[in-house]
Every structure is written in structure tokens, then in C-alpha cells.
Design a protein around this motif. Sequence first.
Motif, PDB file in Angstrom:
ATOM      1  N   SER A 376       0.892  -1.148   0.069  1.00  0.00           N
ATOM      2  CA  SER A 376      -0.075   0.144   0.128  1.00  0.00           C
ATOM      3  C   SER A 376       0.954   1.384   0.087  1.00  0.00           C
ATOM      4  CB  SER A 376      -0.910  -0.035   1.207  1.00  0.00           C
ATOM      5  OG  SER A 376      -0.145  -0.117   2.680  1.00  0.00           O
ATOM      6  N   LEU A 377       1.963   0.963   0.623  1.00  0.00           N
ATOM      7  CA  LEU A 377       3.145   2.320   0.487  1.00  0.00           C
ATOM      8  C   LEU A 377       3.651   2.596  -1.084  1.00  0.00           C
ATOM      9  CD1 LEU A 377       5.263   1.541   3.741  1.00  0.00           C
ATOM     10  CD2 LEU A 377       3.664   3.225   3.359  1.00  0.00           C
ATOM     11  N   GLY A 378       3.512   1.553  -1.790  1.00  0.00           N
ATOM     12  CA  GLY A 378       4.173   1.492  -3.187  1.00  0.00           C
ATOM     13  C   GLY A 378       5.475   1.745  -3.254  1.00  0.00           C
ATOM     14  N   THR A 379       6.052   1.348  -2.411  1.00  0.00           N
ATOM     15  CA  THR A 379       7.755   1.518  -2.165  1.00  0.00           C
ATOM     16  C   THR A 379       8.441   0.313  -2.097  1.00  0.00           C
ATOM     17  OG1 THR A 379       7.604   1.646   0.310  1.00  0.00           O
ATOM     18  CG2 THR A 379       7.541   4.073  -1.152  1.00  0.00           C
ATOM     19  N   GLY A 380       7.752  -0.622  -2.172  1.00  0.00           N
ATOM     20  CA  GLY A 380       8.462  -1.854  -2.158  1.00  0.00           C
ATOM     21  C   GLY A 380       7.947  -3.022  -3.027  1.00  0.00           C
ATOM     22  N   VAL A 381       7.898  -4.461  -2.851  1.00  0.00           N
ATOM     23  CA  VAL A 381       7.597  -5.311  -3.789  1.00  0.00           C
ATOM     24  C   VAL A 381       6.275  -5.813  -3.315  1.00  0.00           C
ATOM     25  CG1 VAL A 381       8.129  -7.741  -4.623  1.00  0.00           C
ATOM     26  CG2 VAL A 381       9.964  -6.276  -4.204  1.00  0.00           C
ATOM     27  N   ASP A 382       5.353  -5.885  -4.282  1.00  0.00           N
ATOM     28  CA  ASP A 382       3.966  -6.490  -3.682  1.00  0.00           C
ATOM     29  C   ASP A 382       4.151  -7.978  -3.237  1.00  0.00           C
ATOM     30  OD1 ASP A 382       2.947  -4.510  -5.117  1.00  0.00           O
ATOM     31  OD2 ASP A 382       1.977  -5.540  -6.674  1.00  0.00           O
ATOM     32  N   GLY A 383       3.513  -8.275  -1.953  1.00  0.00           N
ATOM     33  CA  GLY A 383       3.592  -9.531  -1.681  1.00  0.00           C
ATOM     34  C   GLY A 383       2.618 -10.486  -2.149  1.00  0.00           C
ATOM     35  N   PRO A 384       2.997 -11.808  -2.165  1.00  0.00           N
ATOM     36  CA  PRO A 384       2.212 -12.782  -2.771  1.00  0.00           C
ATOM     37  C   PRO A 384       0.696 -12.990  -2.121  1.00  0.00           C
ATOM     38  CG  PRO A 384       4.415 -13.840  -2.460  1.00  0.00           C
ATOM     39  CD  PRO A 384       4.301 -12.485  -1.535  1.00  0.00           C
ATOM     40  N   GLU A 385      -0.253 -13.473  -2.641  1.00  0.00           N
ATOM     41  CA  GLU A 385      -1.404 -13.587  -2.124  1.00  0.00           C
ATOM     42  C   GLU A 385      -1.525 -14.064  -0.610  1.00  0.00           C
ATOM     43  OE1 GLU A 385      -4.376 -12.584  -3.013  1.00  0.00           O
ATOM     44  OE2 GLU A 385      -4.040 -11.582  -4.797  1.00  0.00           O
TER      45      GLU A 385
END
Length: 518
Positions: A376-385
Motif C-alpha cells: 500500500s505504500l508503493g515503495t516495495g515489492v507486492d507480497g504474494p496472495e
Amino acid sequence: MNLSRTRRGLLTATAAVTTAALVATSGGVAEAKPAKKPTVSQASKQFRKAVTVKGIEQHLDAFQGIADDHDGTRASGTPGYAASRDYVVKKLRAAGYKPQVQSFDFPFFSEDGAAQLARVSPSAKTYAEPADFATMTYSGSGDVTAAVQVVDTTFERTETSTSGCEDSDFAGFTAGSIALIQRGTCSFYDKALNASEAGASAVLVLNRGTTDETGPVAGTLGEPGITIPVLGISYDAGVELGAQGTTARVVTETTSEVRKTYNVVAETAKGDPGRVVMAGAHLDSVPEGPGINDNGSGSATILEVAEQLAKQKTLKKKVRFAWWGAEELGLLGSYDYVDGLKADNPGALEDIEAYLNFDMVGSPNFVRFVYDGDNSLGTGVDGPEGSAQIEDLFVNYFRSQKLATEPTAFDGRSDYGPFIENGIAAGGLFTGAEEVKTARQARIYGGTAGEAYDACYHQACDDRDNINRQALDQMSDAVAHSVYTLARSGKSLTSQGQFKSRSARAAGARVQGHGALR
């Protein structure tokens, strides 16, 4: 709206069931009232009481004692790490586990003496570490005084310099000189190797000079193999040392070689082996200190949780604990573990439903950080489901205790890395490292604004006195709650279809750990 980026609610426990019992009374056998089993939430409260700060602190005391007996360090590849490994194994066996010790080779590096950089002529000047320079990880050793020779750079402030990237850059290079090379598009290792093969006695890599890239280059060569000194220097120092007719002195004293280190892995006897919840923490310190916060705090916490969880009889999922080696040199232990499963037992990798990471949970000037599962920060990697549900599990727990939290990005600096790359839901807690606490955070969490979360990060002062007991108490309760809740819940975090989708999105996200390679 993309479901993977939408807040998912915390998975609830399975409904409580009732049983009927027959009891003897004075008048014969009669049916008793149904006895309710405690909910997972109620049982979690009891489990959190069993996991004590006192128990965690006993492990921290042991880690400090080990460091005291072994030159002040518990770094992988040293006797201090071997003693830490043996301590964890001993405690696990005493609790009833059958721990596995998994060995692997890794590139060891340590600075055994203070590095030096000075201009000898035309006028003497001594440069300071870390303000002006830093030793590259896996640098060789040496004490060199020689002429400085500039290699294929005009000191332009650019991100695209190819200085030192090609053999042809060293045409006409005078053997024995110190090569001055600008940071750019190829790896530090390639620059240093080309310089070494051209006969350089040492290598200085100046920064790009662009915005935010003017200070000393704190980089890594990535592996042993370079035998000459290699320093990363600031842009300004590079311009000074690159002046015509400069002679400089470069001194490094290092150990750079392949050594053996270890992971320790243990799992509960109870629980479905096809549905595994993992909790991990790296066991190694940096060579400079005992690493009691980084990461004795996480290692001691999951060891206390493991000891108490061994007493539980009703786990639905198997819980696997891991103490990783060589995290400080690029998450090497967790990568060795995950890559090994991927190559030799992919089914076992798919059985892991969640990985929880605990790296620094007792920082002196702490913030309660929760890994940002949905980015949600948009500063990292999206976590898997499933990662967002893990984030919610922690956030909702802290909210129930009236404690504030804030997200921290999956930025690749700890052992969740190989798990999220392979589509495994991940999350965890962190109390902060070298970054500075803001005034807003000081109002919310206490502590001191304008100071690092852990001023002793990667230093000798990261000792037993470097732990905030309040932080350790609060975070360990959250660790206990999360592990226990996931192990007792019959529900899955994600479906197989979502798992595959997120695995594809996370592919290629591998990072290099704490050091820049170019």
C-alpha cells in the motif's frame, strides 16, 4: 479494484465446537452441560502469557555470553556463530524437537584492521572513514603507496559511466598504479577484476556525483576473488585524487574466503505436514559486534515461542522454525534453504502456506513496523496472495491492544526475500535500524526524534544493553499471537489459483541484501 491490493480482513478461527459428557451424580448418570472449547483468540491470550520476556532475555544473555567468549562476534563462519548454533540446537532438543542443522558454503568477509586512504603528494591529506570512503565487501588486503591513474572518466556527473567496464579502458595503464574508476553501469567486481588484470595495485571507485550519489560508495564485490584493496570513495575525494601527478596511500586488512556455515530448522510434532507455517530469524551478527538486537532479538523470540509451542496439543498446521545463517552477507541461508527445496523437493516448498520474518524486534528507539503485505505504500515489492492477510493479522492484534503500527516495505533487506519470490505469503515485524525517527513517530511511539531507531546498528555496541524491553515485550506478544493463530486456524490464506498468479508477479524480485553491487 484489484483484490490483491485491497485490504483483506483477518482470517477468523474455526467455529468453537461443543461436546457432551456423561457424569456420575448421586442419583445416577446424568447429561452435563456442553463444555465449550476456548476460541483461538482466547487460547492465544493464554499462549502469549506462556511466552515471556524473561524467557527471551535468558536467550539474549546466552548470545551475549557467546559473543564475549568469541572475540565479541557471532558472525557466520566464526566460532561465535557455531556456538550460537549449538545453543539453539540444545534448547530445541530439550523442548522435544528434532532440529536439523543444514550446512552450506558461503563467501566470508571481515575487516580485520582499520582501512586508510591518504593523498601523499602533491600535498598531504588524510581522508576519513566513513565520511570519505568505505572498504568494499570482499576487498583484498594490502598497503599500497603509488601514483593514481584515472581510468576512462572525465568526472562527469552521470549514472551511465562505463569507466573500467572494458579491458580496452586499461590500454596504456601503468602496472603498479592505483586505478581510479567511476561508478556506473557494470559491477564493482568487473571493474576491480579488469583493473587487477591490468596490474593495478589498488582500486578506488568514486561515486557518480549525481543527486544523492555523492558520498562514499558502500558497495560489495559480491564474492571473493579480488586480492588487491578496493575502496568506494566520495565523488569529491575522487576528483581530488584524480588530479594530475597525485600519489596516494591505500591500506586494507581483510579476510575474504569461502567458509561453511549453517541453518537450524525444527518443526512441531503436531499439525498437518502439508500445511506449514514458518517463522524465521537470522542467527548471525556482523563481524563488528555481538548482534544482540540484530538479530539476537528475533532469534531469541522465536526460540522462546518454539519452546512454548512444543507443549501445545491441538495445532492444525505444522509450524517450522528457522534460524538462518549468513543473512548479513546477502540473505544466503534463507536462499540456500528455499533454492534447495525448489530444486530437490518442490512439493515441500508448495506446502509452506506462510512465512513470518522477525529481524530486529527490540530496537532502543523503536517503532512498531509491520511488513506491507499489499504494498500500500508503493515503495516495495507486492507480497504474494495472503501477505495482506498476514499484515492484517498483526495490525489487528496491535489494534486490539490499543497500540499503533505503521507499514514497512518489502525492500529486500531480510529473509522474506526468497519466499516472496517463490509466491509464498509472507509478513513479519521490525522495530527499525539505521534510519532516523521522525517527530511524528516520537509523538506516537515515544523515544527521540532525529536519532536512529538503533544507533548501534552493525556496531560493537549492539550488545545486551541495546535492547528496549518494552519493544521486546510488545513485539514478542505479537509474534506469539501470529504464530499460534495461524497454526490453530483451519483456514488457508490463499487459494492455489491466486498463489500461482502472485508467484508470477513476484518473479524476478530477488535482491542482493545489504550491499550495492554497482
